[in-house]
Motif scaffolding. Sequence first.
Motif, mmCIF file in Angstrom:
data_model
loop_
_atom_site.group_PDB
_atom_site.id
_atom_site.type_symbol
_atom_site.label_atom_id
_atom_site.label_comp_id
_atom_site.label_asym_id
_atom_site.label_seq_id
_atom_site.Cartn_x
_atom_site.Cartn_y
_atom_site.Cartn_z
ATOM 1 N N UNK A 66 -12.965 -10.895 1.401
ATOM 2 C CA UNK A 66 -12.750 -9.532 0.909
ATOM 3 C C UNK A 66 -12.419 -8.586 2.060
ATOM 4 N N UNK A 67 -13.142 -8.742 3.187
ATOM 5 C CA UNK A 67 -12.894 -7.879 4.343
ATOM 6 C C UNK A 67 -11.496 -8.098 4.897
ATOM 7 N N UNK A 68 -11.083 -9.369 4.984
ATOM 8 C CA UNK A 68 -9.740 -9.675 5.496
ATOM 9 C C UNK A 68 -8.663 -9.154 4.546
ATOM 10 N N UNK A 69 -8.894 -9.318 3.249
ATOM 11 C CA UNK A 69 -7.939 -8.819 2.254
ATOM 12 C C UNK A 69 -7.841 -7.304 2.316
ATOM 13 N N UNK A 70 -8.994 -6.651 2.519
ATOM 14 C CA UNK A 70 -9.007 -5.194 2.604
ATOM 15 C C UNK A 70 -8.190 -4.724 3.804
ATOM 16 N N UNK A 71 -8.401 -5.370 4.959
ATOM 17 C CA UNK A 71 -7.669 -4.991 6.173
ATOM 18 C C UNK A 71 -6.167 -5.149 5.975
ATOM 19 N N UNK A 72 -5.773 -6.256 5.342
ATOM 20 C CA UNK A 72 -4.340 -6.481 5.084
ATOM 21 C C UNK A 72 -3.792 -5.445 4.108
ATOM 22 N N UNK A 73 -4.606 -5.143 3.084
ATOM 23 C CA UNK A 73 -4.173 -4.189 2.059
ATOM 24 C C UNK A 73 -3.956 -2.797 2.649
ATOM 25 N N UNK A 74 -4.891 -2.337 3.460
ATOM 26 C CA UNK A 74 -4.769 -0.984 3.999
ATOM 27 C C UNK A 74 -3.619 -0.899 5.002
ATOM 28 N N UNK A 75 -3.414 -1.982 5.779
ATOM 29 C CA UNK A 75 -2.282 -1.979 6.711
ATOM 30 C C UNK A 75 -0.960 -1.972 5.952
ATOM 31 N N UNK A 76 -0.896 -2.692 4.855
ATOM 32 C CA UNK A 76 0.313 -2.714 4.023
ATOM 33 C C UNK A 76 0.609 -1.325 3.467
ATOM 34 N N UNK A 77 -0.425 -0.630 2.999
ATOM 35 C CA UNK A 77 -0.244 0.709 2.440
ATOM 36 C C UNK A 77 0.227 1.693 3.505
ATOM 37 N N UNK A 78 -0.324 1.552 4.711
ATOM 38 C CA UNK A 78 0.100 2.430 5.814
ATOM 39 C C UNK A 78 1.568 2.170 6.163
ATOM 40 N N UNK A 107 -13.740 3.280 10.870
ATOM 41 C CA UNK A 107 -12.871 3.833 11.904
ATOM 42 C C UNK A 107 -12.444 2.759 12.900
ATOM 43 N N UNK A 108 -13.339 1.840 13.201
ATOM 44 C CA UNK A 108 -13.003 0.737 14.103
ATOM 45 C C UNK A 108 -11.845 -0.081 13.548
ATOM 46 N N UNK A 109 -11.883 -0.330 12.250
ATOM 47 C CA UNK A 109 -10.795 -1.077 11.606
ATOM 48 C C UNK A 109 -9.484 -0.292 11.672
ATOM 49 N N UNK A 110 -9.533 1.015 11.410
ATOM 50 C CA UNK A 110 -8.332 1.839 11.410
ATOM 51 C C UNK A 110 -7.724 1.951 12.810
ATOM 52 N N UNK A 111 -8.590 2.043 13.824
ATOM 53 C CA UNK A 111 -8.092 2.095 15.206
ATOM 54 C C UNK A 111 -7.380 0.799 15.559
ATOM 55 N N UNK A 112 -7.940 -0.323 15.099
ATOM 56 C CA UNK A 112 -7.323 -1.621 15.357
ATOM 57 C C UNK A 112 -5.941 -1.705 14.700
ATOM 58 N N UNK A 113 -5.852 -1.227 13.443
ATOM 59 C CA UNK A 113 -4.558 -1.230 12.747
ATOM 60 C C UNK A 113 -3.574 -0.305 13.460
ATOM 61 N N UNK A 114 -4.048 0.870 13.884
ATOM 62 C CA UNK A 114 -3.178 1.845 14.544
ATOM 63 C C UNK A 114 -2.617 1.296 15.854
ATOM 64 N N UNK A 115 -3.428 0.567 16.588
ATOM 65 C CA UNK A 115 -2.948 -0.023 17.846
ATOM 66 C C UNK A 115 -1.825 -1.020 17.588
ATOM 67 N N UNK A 116 -1.975 -1.809 16.518
ATOM 68 C CA UNK A 116 -0.917 -2.774 16.189
ATOM 69 C C UNK A 116 0.365 -2.068 15.735
ATOM 70 N N UNK A 124 3.779 9.375 15.264
ATOM 71 C CA UNK A 124 3.131 8.597 14.197
ATOM 72 C C UNK A 124 1.608 8.608 14.395
ATOM 73 N N UNK A 125 0.859 8.823 13.324
ATOM 74 C CA UNK A 125 -0.597 8.954 13.482
ATOM 75 C C UNK A 125 -1.327 8.700 12.171
ATOM 76 N N UNK A 126 -2.591 8.342 12.308
ATOM 77 C CA UNK A 126 -3.520 8.264 11.179
ATOM 78 C C UNK A 126 -4.525 9.397 11.335
ATOM 79 N N UNK A 127 -4.785 10.116 10.257
ATOM 80 C CA UNK A 127 -5.762 11.202 10.262
ATOM 81 C C UNK A 127 -6.926 10.820 9.350
ATOM 82 N N UNK A 128 -8.090 10.607 9.954
ATOM 83 C CA UNK A 128 -9.277 10.189 9.196
ATOM 84 C C UNK A 128 -10.128 11.424 8.910
#
Length: 518
Positions: free
Chosen positions: A11-23, A41-50, A97-101
């Motif tokens: 579920x966690x892996x699917x969630x990470x993929x899902x949110x990155x896809x939406x971004x 926030x840790x997950x979002x920072x990781x996605x933002x770096x990629x 380009x940025x993410x605003x949490x």
Amino acid sequence: MIENGATDRRQAMNFAREIETLIRARYPLLYIVSAEEARMQELLVDIAQRRQKRVFEWSVSTGVVPAGTSIQSQKHRNAPTRDPLLALDQVIDQVEPALFVFKDFHPFLAKSNHAVVRKLKEIALQLKNSFKTIILVSPVLEIPVELEKEITVLNFPLPAREDLSALLDKIVEDLKQVKQVKIELDDAGRERLLQAALGLTLGEAENVFAKIIVKDGRLSGEDVNEVLAEKQQIIRKSGLLEYYATNETFSHVGGLAVLKEWLQKRAVAFSAEAHAFGLPAPKGILLLGVQGCGKSLCAKAVSCLWQLPLLRFDMGRMFGSLVGSSEENVRRAIAVAESVAPAILWVDEIDKAFAGAQGSGVSDGGTTARVFGTFLTWLSEKTAPVFVVATANDISQLPPELLRKGRFDEIFFVDLPTADERREIFGIHLAKRGRDAGQFDLEALIAASESFSGAEIEQAIISALYDAFYARNELTAEHVLEALCQAVPLARTMDEHIDRLRKWAVGRARHASALRAP
């Protein structure tokens, strides 16, 4: 539970993929329901770096600041942007380009804050053509009607077993430098501790591990009860479920050999070996039968046998005065049970809880029927390891849909105890009160207690104790025989009802006892 841990990880892996896809797809507004801001926030920072994006965070205390800014760091505070309207203006002004949490933004989405809601809607239209995304993170879901078409809602899954394992590894590594603390974690103990911690947030798990260390000066797999106590806090705060602490074991349950064996076999379904073998987690059982014959006692004993928290589902707490609030209460109660899973959900006297569901449209505007439907759907579709133990006394009050295959793993019929079972029951209750059953004429007591339930036998012994104490004598078989003679068992006054239960059980339910068939 290994199976639950693996599911959570997926579920966690699917969630990470899902949110990155939406971004990547430029969804403008994401609403993530979670109380774990740091992990989110840790997950979002990781996605933002990629994705080569910057990350900013907003709270009403700091305004818009770079992600990870300490609240103590005054120089990084952006006081003007504490105002949500000015904060949203800064989202527009940002070129890169940025993410605003936005943390805990939900109070500003109320109807009274129409300017904020309108501003957010206008910004959403602009963000669709940019590389910027607004992510609202809040423990509660509150979406105004105006934004329903613009916002995408996601539920952040709780930590997987691997996350808790990594946390435990870190704590153990840190403790190696502390001589006063002993580490007593073998593989089995570690597994018990991690299984009990499933359903907690990382913060809650860290707190309870620290509590164990401070309290005992050691960390071992024997401290499962401390972890369950932490889950008890979660349940108390919900106000919908009752955490039922019990010390009852199956040594306190007389008879019911088939039911005991069935539950004992399912206890191993929570191990790594069982998961590797392909065993799913058990779903639940319905215990149907005569009052006072140990149905509720079995629900309590399962909790001790499996070392899982026991949650009592009180249907009376679910019904609210506002239209729709009862169904919402059931959904919230289910969500709480799943959040502390693996757990046991005890629905006592389910026949009374859902009595009248079929005529609900006339009697209560359909509220009972809707609540029943919500509960039934969850019983069939649930994937979280919540084992349901439902008890019922009257099959005529049970809606037929409840008995359909797939709702429960098994339906057991609990009958009045046989002679051998009554011998065991007398032994249990006499021993509980410090008496040796060998000193009593058990054959006479068994003969006199024909048609008595286990609860009625216990009450006869208690009544005999009162008589003996009043007469300043030691308890004897004569005192118990006298109490039995004075009592009228329920089976005599409800003979037709019990007969009907026995006839219904033939071919529809398994008998809980191996000593006779229904």
